[in-house]
Design an enzyme around this catalytic site. Structure first.
Site, PDB file in Angstrom:
ATOM      1  N   LYS A 272       0.830  -1.216   0.000  1.00 23.58           N
ATOM      2  CA  LYS A 272       0.000   0.000   0.000  1.00 23.58           C
ATOM      3  C   LYS A 272       0.858   1.257   0.000  1.00 23.58           C
ATOM      4  O   LYS A 272       0.650   2.160  -0.804  1.00 23.58           O
ATOM      5  CB  LYS A 272      -0.916   0.023   1.234  1.00 23.58           C
ATOM      6  CG  LYS A 272      -1.971  -1.040   1.286  1.00 23.58           C
ATOM      7  CD  LYS A 272      -2.892  -0.836   2.469  1.00 23.58           C
ATOM      8  CE  LYS A 272      -2.167  -0.771   3.791  1.00 23.58           C
ATOM      9  NZ  LYS A 272      -1.400  -1.995   4.115  1.00 23.58           N
TER      10      LYS A 272
ATOM     11  N   GLU B  56       1.310   5.852  11.376  1.00 24.15           N
ATOM     12  CA  GLU B  56       2.270   4.993  10.691  1.00 24.15           C
ATOM     13  C   GLU B  56       3.642   5.101  11.344  1.00 24.15           C
ATOM     14  O   GLU B  56       3.885   5.941  12.192  1.00 24.15           O
ATOM     15  CB  GLU B  56       2.349   5.368   9.214  1.00 24.15           C
ATOM     16  CG  GLU B  56       1.093   5.015   8.438  1.00 24.15           C
ATOM     17  CD  GLU B  56       0.796   3.529   8.466  1.00 24.15           C
ATOM     18  OE1 GLU B  56       1.542   2.743   7.865  1.00 24.15           O
ATOM     19  OE2 GLU B  56      -0.193   3.138   9.113  1.00 24.15           O
ATOM     20  N   ARG B  57       4.541   4.229  10.912  1.00 22.26           N
ATOM     21  CA  ARG B  57       5.881   4.194  11.507  1.00 22.26           C
ATOM     22  C   ARG B  57       6.660   5.446  11.118  1.00 22.26           C
ATOM     23  O   ARG B  57       6.615   5.871   9.970  1.00 22.26           O
ATOM     24  CB  ARG B  57       6.621   2.938  11.049  1.00 22.26           C
ATOM     25  CG  ARG B  57       5.874   1.658  11.366  1.00 22.26           C
ATOM     26  CD  ARG B  57       6.392   0.490  10.553  1.00 22.26           C
ATOM     27  NE  ARG B  57       5.536  -0.679  10.713  1.00 22.26           N
ATOM     28  CZ  ARG B  57       4.427  -0.906  10.018  1.00 22.26           C
ATOM     29  NH1 ARG B  57       4.038  -0.033   9.094  1.00 22.26           N
ATOM     30  NH2 ARG B  57       3.714  -1.985  10.223  1.00 22.26           N
TER      31      ARG B  57
END
Length: 466
Positions: free
Chosen positions: A155, A181-182
């Protein structure tokens, strides 16, 4: 207006205001000794003097009795051209090591969607240069697109490739919203946009995985406020990208539990649908400018019927679903042609030629999927002559719809390609007509146009037949 903390429940703070209550969604500041003020957001009025507030930051160090101050305004975000080329947090403070943004207008992050008669529908096709998307799930200009997939199916890579292509080919403003997110992924995106020279017309707003749920819950609204400013005040066309809206849902669930709400389906918050609508209904195009939004949606346990995933579907014009099964075959981008749909894949919007080739391509791939179990158990020899020909062409179509990305050049050694839609249609038509039946399957893998396929040198076999 002054008050005091009376209770702390994780990220939910109860505050007493004996002199009168602040407005809902208004910002409240807590002065902490030796630290920057912690911002709270008024969520609900509990009594005539008490409110519950969501903490937009970690609550370590807070204690009952600490003084708070109501600002009288909702949370404000700086909006202006000074934000371009910068990476900012939920409050508009820089996280890229640069100086604070200046000369910007402060805009509230909470705003009603545009009136229905002020909105304009999405129209026209936005070519991405990615074959499988342009052919089977075309993106509308000024519409909403969702990229659905489980963990590790591509993605974020696909989203970054779309950023690169559209920033290079189309003029306009790009806004990236990173939610939950990271930080590694955010850093990689920031450096890659710098390396590719596309950061000047882009702004990044991050509320990363390490942040408190309150920040992750409000980061999309901050980014949307900036997008609305460019659309309405500067009359720009905006590309809005979000990774990942499922993390926004998760943050809302964490806040909901702390507020004491009873959970709904599969443990999600009862306010799931209105919270998603609060984000989606503002990402629309008006007479002033367009917002084309591309959103990545994590699919938990690869279950596309998960309530959080299903709640996003009705808001989208195009859905692109990534498949673990296709990724396991080594076919990238791993987009499922059966589940990926677009409202704009019709003869009126896409054109009759495009629509016909896309329909025949999906028919071939669907029939091949139906026959795959028979082939696995009995072998392809047991199929009828017509089905054997169909399977041969479907395999070539699968391979032809793969494509090397610009973002993965240094990892794969394959030069990234931007393929015009006309070349994609021409190539698929050649496969469907049988013109390419004599060409080996491996010749189609990771090629751009059908001419490259016909020019394939069999002696340089780059991939074994699948």
């Amino acid at each position: 207006m002054e008050g005091a903390i009376t209770a702390i429940h994780g990220d939910i703070i109860e505050v007493d205001f004996p002199g009168g209550l602040p407005g809902l969604l208004h910002a409240i500041e807590v002065q902490r000794p030796g630290e920057a003020p912690l911002v709270l957001e008024a969520h609900s009025h509990v009594s005539g003097t008490k409110i519950k507030a969501i903490s937009l930051g970690f609550t370590q160090g807070l204690k009952r009795g600490m003084a708070v101050r109501a600002t009288g305004n909702p949370l404000l975000f700086p909006a202006g051209t000074a934000c371009l080329g910068r990476a900012l947090d939920n409050f508009g403070a820089p996280v890229d090591g640069g100086p604070p943004v200046s000369g910007c207008q402060l805009v509230p992050i909470h705003k009603r969607p545009p009136r229905l008669d002020d909105q304009v529908p999405a129209r026209g096709i936005l070519e991405t240069g990615i074959k499988v998307i342009d052919l089977l799930a075309p993106f509308p200009k000024g519409g909403k697109i969702g990229l659905f997939g489980g963990a590790g199916v591509g993605k974020t890579v696909l989203l970054m490739e779309i950023i690169y292509k559209i920033a290079k080919i189309y003029s306009g403003i790009s806004l990236f919203c990173g939610v939950g997110e990271r930080i590694r992924e955010g850093h990689e995106l920031w450096r890659e946009m710098q390396r590719q020279g596309i950061i000047e017309n882009a702004a990044l707003v991050f509320g990363q995985m390490s942040e408190s749920p309150g920040i992750r819950f409000r980061t999309p609204l901050s980014a949307i406020a900036l997008a609305e400013f460019f659309r309405d005040s500067m009359r720009k066309d905006v590309l809005f990208l979000m990774d990942n809206i499922y993390r926004f849902v998760q943050a809302g669930n964490e806040v909901s539990v702390l507020l004491g709400r009873l959970t709904s389906r599969v443990g999600y918050q009862p306010t799931l649908s209105p919270e998603i609508a609060q984000v989606e209904e503002r990402l629309v195009s008006t007479r002033n400018g367009t917002i084309t939004s591309v959103q990545a949606i994590y699919v938990p346990a690869d279950d596309i019927t998960d309530p959080a995933v299903a709640a996003v579907f009705p808001h989208l014009d195009t859905t692109v679903v990534l498949s673990r099964e296709i990724a396991a075959k080594g076919l990238y981008p791993a987009i499922d042609p059966m589940l990926s749909k677009s409202k704009f894949l019709n003869p009126e919007d896409a054109g009759p030629g495009h629509y016909e080739i896309a329909s025949r391509t999906v028919e071939h791939l669907a029939r091949y999927r139906e026959l795959s179990d028979i082939i696995a158990m009995l072998g392809i020899e047991e199929l009828s002559a017509a089905d054997r020909v169909l399977v041969k062409r479907a395999r070539r179509l699968e391979a032809f719809l793969t494509q090397p990305f610009f973002l993965t050049e240094e990892f794969t050694g394959r030069k990234g390609r931007h393929i015009p839609l006309s070349d994609t249609i021409e190539g698929c038509a050649a496969v469907l007509s049988g013109e390419a039946d004599s060409v080996p399957e491996e010749a189609f893998f990771m090629k751009g146009t059908i001419k490259e396929v016909f020019d394939f040198d069999v002696s340089r076999n780059e991939r074994p037949s699948f």
